[in-house]
Design a protein around this motif. Sequence first.
Motif, PDB file in Angstrom:
ATOM      1  N   THR A   1     -11.403  36.242 -21.861  1.00 29.94           N
ATOM      2  CA  THR A   1     -12.044  36.581 -23.135  1.00 29.94           C
ATOM      3  C   THR A   1     -11.002  36.692 -24.245  1.00 29.94           C
ATOM      4  OG1 THR A   1     -13.804  37.768 -21.969  1.00 29.94           O
ATOM      5  CG2 THR A   1     -13.529  38.245 -24.308  1.00 29.94           C
ATOM      6  N   ASN A   2      -9.877  37.335 -23.937  1.00 30.69           N
ATOM      7  CA  ASN A   2      -8.797  37.425 -24.920  1.00 30.69           C
ATOM      8  C   ASN A   2      -8.241  36.055 -25.281  1.00 30.69           C
ATOM      9  OD1 ASN A   2      -8.965  40.206 -25.054  1.00 30.69           O
ATOM     10  ND2 ASN A   2      -7.327  40.550 -23.562  1.00 30.69           N
ATOM     11  N   LEU A   3      -8.146  35.174 -24.280  1.00 29.83           N
ATOM     12  CA  LEU A   3      -7.666  33.821 -24.523  1.00 29.83           C
ATOM     13  C   LEU A   3      -8.575  33.084 -25.509  1.00 29.83           C
ATOM     14  CD1 LEU A   3      -6.426  31.318 -21.844  1.00 29.83           C
ATOM     15  CD2 LEU A   3      -8.267  30.641 -23.354  1.00 29.83           C
ATOM     16  N   VAL A   4      -9.873  33.110 -25.243  1.00 30.05           N
ATOM     17  CA  VAL A   4     -10.834  32.446 -26.133  1.00 30.05           C
ATOM     18  C   VAL A   4     -10.785  33.076 -27.524  1.00 30.05           C
ATOM     19  CG1 VAL A   4     -13.281  31.954 -26.518  1.00 30.05           C
ATOM     20  CG2 VAL A   4     -12.322  31.794 -24.202  1.00 30.05           C
ATOM     21  N   TYR A   5     -10.686  34.398 -27.566  1.00 25.78           N
ATOM     22  CA  TYR A   5     -10.630  35.108 -28.848  1.00 25.78           C
ATOM     23  C   TYR A   5      -9.417  34.652 -29.661  1.00 25.78           C
ATOM     24  CZ  TYR A   5     -10.582  38.948 -32.213  1.00 25.78           C
ATOM     25  OH  TYR A   5     -10.588  39.693 -33.377  1.00 25.78           O
ATOM     26  N   ASN A   6      -8.260  34.553 -29.010  1.00 23.13           N
ATOM     27  CA  ASN A   6      -7.045  34.138 -29.709  1.00 23.13           C
ATOM     28  C   ASN A   6      -7.161  32.729 -30.262  1.00 23.13           C
ATOM     29  OD1 ASN A   6      -4.497  35.981 -29.659  1.00 23.13           O
ATOM     30  ND2 ASN A   6      -5.482  36.340 -27.696  1.00 23.13           N
ATOM     31  N   LEU A   7      -7.718  31.802 -29.482  1.00 21.70           N
ATOM     32  CA  LEU A   7      -7.825  30.414 -29.925  1.00 21.70           C
ATOM     33  C   LEU A   7      -8.779  30.282 -31.116  1.00 21.70           C
ATOM     34  CD1 LEU A   7      -7.898  28.494 -26.510  1.00 21.70           C
ATOM     35  CD2 LEU A   7      -5.982  28.771 -28.089  1.00 21.70           C
ATOM     36  N   ILE A   8      -9.911  30.973 -31.060  1.00 20.79           N
ATOM     37  CA  ILE A   8     -10.858  30.920 -32.186  1.00 20.79           C
ATOM     38  C   ILE A   8     -10.282  31.621 -33.403  1.00 20.79           C
ATOM     39  CG2 ILE A   8     -13.156  31.604 -32.973  1.00 20.79           C
ATOM     40  CD1 ILE A   8     -14.145  31.314 -30.108  1.00 20.79           C
ATOM     41  N   ASP A   9      -9.628  32.761 -33.173  1.00 23.14           N
ATOM     42  CA  ASP A   9      -9.043  33.521 -34.285  1.00 23.14           C
ATOM     43  C   ASP A   9      -7.983  32.692 -35.003  1.00 23.14           C
ATOM     44  OD1 ASP A   9      -8.721  35.975 -35.784  1.00 23.14           O
ATOM     45  OD2 ASP A   9      -6.802  36.205 -34.757  1.00 23.14           O
ATOM     46  N   ASN A  10      -7.142  31.975 -34.261  1.00 21.71           N
ATOM     47  CA  ASN A  10      -6.127  31.106 -34.884  1.00 21.71           C
ATOM     48  C   ASN A  10      -6.773  29.985 -35.681  1.00 21.71           C
ATOM     49  OD1 ASN A  10      -3.883  32.469 -34.070  1.00 21.71           O
ATOM     50  ND2 ASN A  10      -3.312  31.064 -32.441  1.00 21.71           N
ATOM     51  N   ALA A  11      -7.855  29.389 -35.123  1.00 21.50           N
ATOM     52  CA  ALA A  11      -8.536  28.295 -35.807  1.00 21.50           C
ATOM     53  C   ALA A  11      -9.121  28.763 -37.140  1.00 21.50           C
ATOM     54  CB  ALA A  11      -9.640  27.734 -34.913  1.00 21.50           C
ATOM     55  N   ILE A  12      -9.576  30.001 -37.192  1.00 18.46           N
ATOM     56  CA  ILE A  12     -10.149  30.534 -38.430  1.00 18.46           C
ATOM     57  C   ILE A  12      -9.044  30.882 -39.426  1.00 18.46           C
ATOM     58  CG2 ILE A  12     -11.428  32.494 -39.413  1.00 18.46           C
ATOM     59  CD1 ILE A  12     -13.114  32.516 -36.855  1.00 18.46           C
TER      60      ILE A  12
ATOM     61  N   VAL B   1     -14.797  25.254 -39.371  1.00 22.74           N
ATOM     62  CA  VAL B   1     -15.783  24.598 -38.513  1.00 22.74           C
ATOM     63  C   VAL B   1     -15.098  24.366 -37.165  1.00 22.74           C
ATOM     64  CG1 VAL B   1     -17.254  22.595 -38.137  1.00 22.74           C
ATOM     65  CG2 VAL B   1     -16.913  23.485 -40.466  1.00 22.74           C
ATOM     66  N   ILE B   2     -15.587  25.062 -36.142  1.00 20.67           N
ATOM     67  CA  ILE B   2     -14.944  25.012 -34.824  1.00 20.67           C
ATOM     68  C   ILE B   2     -15.965  24.544 -33.804  1.00 20.67           C
ATOM     69  CG2 ILE B   2     -13.697  26.335 -33.071  1.00 20.67           C
ATOM     70  CD1 ILE B   2     -13.131  28.358 -35.403  1.00 20.67           C
ATOM     71  N   LYS B   3     -15.599  23.517 -33.063  1.00 16.78           N
ATOM     72  CA  LYS B   3     -16.482  23.005 -32.013  1.00 16.78           C
ATOM     73  C   LYS B   3     -15.801  23.202 -30.667  1.00 16.78           C
ATOM     74  CE  LYS B   3     -17.061  18.565 -31.443  1.00 16.78           C
ATOM     75  NZ  LYS B   3     -17.513  17.157 -31.631  1.00 16.78           N
ATOM     76  N   ILE B   4     -16.513  23.849 -29.754  1.00 12.35           N
ATOM     77  CA  ILE B   4     -16.019  24.041 -28.393  1.00 12.35           C
ATOM     78  C   ILE B   4     -16.734  23.035 -27.499  1.00 12.35           C
ATOM     79  CG2 ILE B   4     -15.712  25.654 -26.489  1.00 12.35           C
ATOM     80  CD1 ILE B   4     -15.876  27.919 -28.512  1.00 12.35           C
ATOM     81  N   LYS B   5     -15.989  22.107 -26.969  1.00 11.73           N
ATOM     82  CA  LYS B   5     -16.557  21.020 -26.187  1.00 11.73           C
ATOM     83  C   LYS B   5     -16.239  21.237 -24.709  1.00 11.73           C
ATOM     84  CE  LYS B   5     -16.606  15.944 -26.003  1.00 11.73           C
ATOM     85  NZ  LYS B   5     -16.026  14.699 -26.576  1.00 11.73           N
TER      86      LYS B   5
ATOM     87  N   ILE C   1     -11.850  22.416 -30.952  1.00 15.01           N
ATOM     88  CA  ILE C   1     -11.598  21.446 -32.024  1.00 15.01           C
ATOM     89  C   ILE C   1     -11.889  22.124 -33.365  1.00 15.01           C
ATOM     90  CG2 ILE C   1     -12.146  19.147 -32.900  1.00 15.01           C
ATOM     91  CD1 ILE C   1     -13.350  18.577 -30.075  1.00 15.01           C
ATOM     92  N   ASP C   2     -10.872  22.162 -34.254  1.00 16.98           N
ATOM     93  CA  ASP C   2     -11.068  22.844 -35.544  1.00 16.98           C
ATOM     94  C   ASP C   2     -10.760  21.904 -36.697  1.00 16.98           C
ATOM     95  OD1 ASP C   2      -8.262  22.866 -36.253  1.00 16.98           O
ATOM     96  OD2 ASP C   2      -7.967  24.507 -34.831  1.00 16.98           O
ATOM     97  N   ASN C   3     -10.972  22.390 -37.914  1.00 14.73           N
ATOM     98  CA  ASN C   3     -10.688  21.623 -39.128  1.00 14.73           C
ATOM     99  C   ASN C   3      -9.589  22.308 -39.951  1.00 14.73           C
ATOM    100  OD1 ASN C   3     -12.258  23.832 -39.840  1.00 14.73           O
ATOM    101  ND2 ASN C   3     -13.206  22.787 -41.587  1.00 14.73           N
ATOM    102  N   GLY C   4      -8.626  22.895 -39.238  1.00 16.34           N
ATOM    103  CA  GLY C   4      -7.572  23.639 -39.904  1.00 16.34           C
ATOM    104  C   GLY C   4      -6.493  22.752 -40.514  1.00 16.34           C
ATOM    105  N   ILE C   5      -5.346  23.358 -40.795  1.00 14.47           N
ATOM    106  CA  ILE C   5      -4.272  22.658 -41.503  1.00 14.47           C
ATOM    107  C   ILE C   5      -3.447  21.769 -40.568  1.00 14.47           C
ATOM    108  CG2 ILE C   5      -4.099  24.441 -43.266  1.00 14.47           C
ATOM    109  CD1 ILE C   5      -1.700  25.570 -41.769  1.00 14.47           C
ATOM    110  N   GLY C   6      -3.658  21.908 -39.261  1.00 15.41           N
ATOM    111  CA  GLY C   6      -2.925  21.080 -38.310  1.00 15.41           C
ATOM    112  C   GLY C   6      -1.503  21.584 -38.084  1.00 15.41           C
ATOM    113  N   ILE C   7      -0.772  20.866 -37.216  1.00 16.58           N
ATOM    114  CA  ILE C   7       0.596  21.242 -36.856  1.00 16.58           C
ATOM    115  C   ILE C   7       1.471  20.001 -36.905  1.00 16.58           C
ATOM    116  CG2 ILE C   7       2.094  22.167 -35.031  1.00 16.58           C
ATOM    117  CD1 ILE C   7      -0.277  23.727 -33.997  1.00 16.58           C
ATOM    118  N   ASN C   8       2.606  20.137 -37.557  1.00 11.91           N
ATOM    119  CA  ASN C   8       3.568  19.043 -37.590  1.00 11.91           C
ATOM    120  C   ASN C   8       4.046  18.734 -36.170  1.00 11.91           C
ATOM    121  OD1 ASN C   8       6.179  17.603 -37.907  1.00 11.91           O
ATOM    122  ND2 ASN C   8       5.751  17.918 -40.074  1.00 11.91           N
ATOM    123  N   ASP C   9       4.203  17.438 -35.882  1.00 12.38           N
ATOM    124  CA  ASP C   9       4.581  17.027 -34.522  1.00 12.38           C
ATOM    125  C   ASP C   9       5.889  17.651 -34.052  1.00 12.38           C
ATOM    126  OD1 ASP C   9       2.327  15.496 -34.245  1.00 12.38           O
ATOM    127  OD2 ASP C   9       3.274  13.635 -34.924  1.00 12.38           O
TER     128      ASP C   9
END
Length: 419
Positions: free
Chosen positions: A314-325, A333-337, A350-358
Amino acid sequence: MKINKLNSIILIGLIAIIGILIAQLLWTKEAFTIEETKFSQKTHIALLEVAKKLYQNTTRELPFENPVKKIANDYYIVNIDNDFEPTILEFYLKTEFKKINLNTDFEYAVYNCLSQEMVYGNYVSLDNDNKKAITVNFPKHKNLVYYFAIRFPNENNYLFSSLRFWFILSFVLILILVIYVYSIFTILQQKKYSELQRDFINNMTHEFKTPLSSILIASNYLIKQNPIKDDERLQKYTQSIITQGNKLNQHIEKILNIAKYDHSPLALNKEELSLIPILKDTIESFNLKNEKAIITIENDTANYFITVDPFHFTNLVYNLIDNAIKYCDENPVIKIKVTTEKEYISLQFIDNGIGINDKHSPFIFDKFYRVTNQKSNEINGFGIGLYYVKKICTLHHWKISINNNPKKGITITLLIPTK
């Protein structure tokens, strides 16, 4: 691992490598002695053959006593007891040395009974570059009339070249010993720094928790007072203190948990649970706090069962969604597939955030690592959320990866074994 056990392992490894190195050096020394003996034997054989050829076509016979005598490591004399030509001697020397594969430079001198001194003959080089060595001394030998002397100026170089493999192996072992000592020194330094860091974090967070608890207690008391309730502005400020205090408290708890897990193994209480209800419960808590965030689950009607620690998952999912927001510059807009792939359940965020440099992607799961950009500077954090996520995945033996989306945002994928 206890420090005394670590020291014992280091000491045993060091003794083993030093023992192997000493044994290798002793073997190399023994091999050098053997090569030196072989060189001397081959020289004796070749010079004896030369002496036999010099006695051919003469009235004299080869004496029973060995005519070849070794005066020094690189100096030999051969008693012929008969007159001979230096040019013929050089030809025989070249021929016999070539037969026994004695490939090294040599020089010779012949005793002149008229002048009673050694007459320098020639320097015979493998590269056919004859060098006149005027300074070389060929001492006269007493009680001999017809004889010649041979000197090998490059004997040591010849022997060392024959043992090239042994010397390379010894050098490699020395290099391994140096690398081992340097690695142990680095490990001990890193261990020391790690212990200092952990002690600092523990002390710092514990020192923070006491005043923070007092602030939260006082703030919760204030917000219930009528003067605060009647003043909208004061109520807003007090609520802001409580909200930010709770956030800070959550960060402190995360740091303490990470420090605790790094010090001792984290115990998991695994259960077989249905995946979709856990995701829906976590999404519901976010919808209450972030009305603008759109979080959906694809394939939410299927049943996916996983063996997992419910608290940490639950904490793992919370962290991933919280970061996406948090790392989104528009309405999140977050889609969990959720899909199945062979023996895995694939869980994608899958989110619509600012992304991460490679260039930052390989380090994104490192402890205390934060990407340097404008959005990161606006958001409070310590860079431990994704480190915690990675640690939980590792403990569950899951695979986790991160990729940039073609248009915008990132996709974090978890591969959960079905067995």
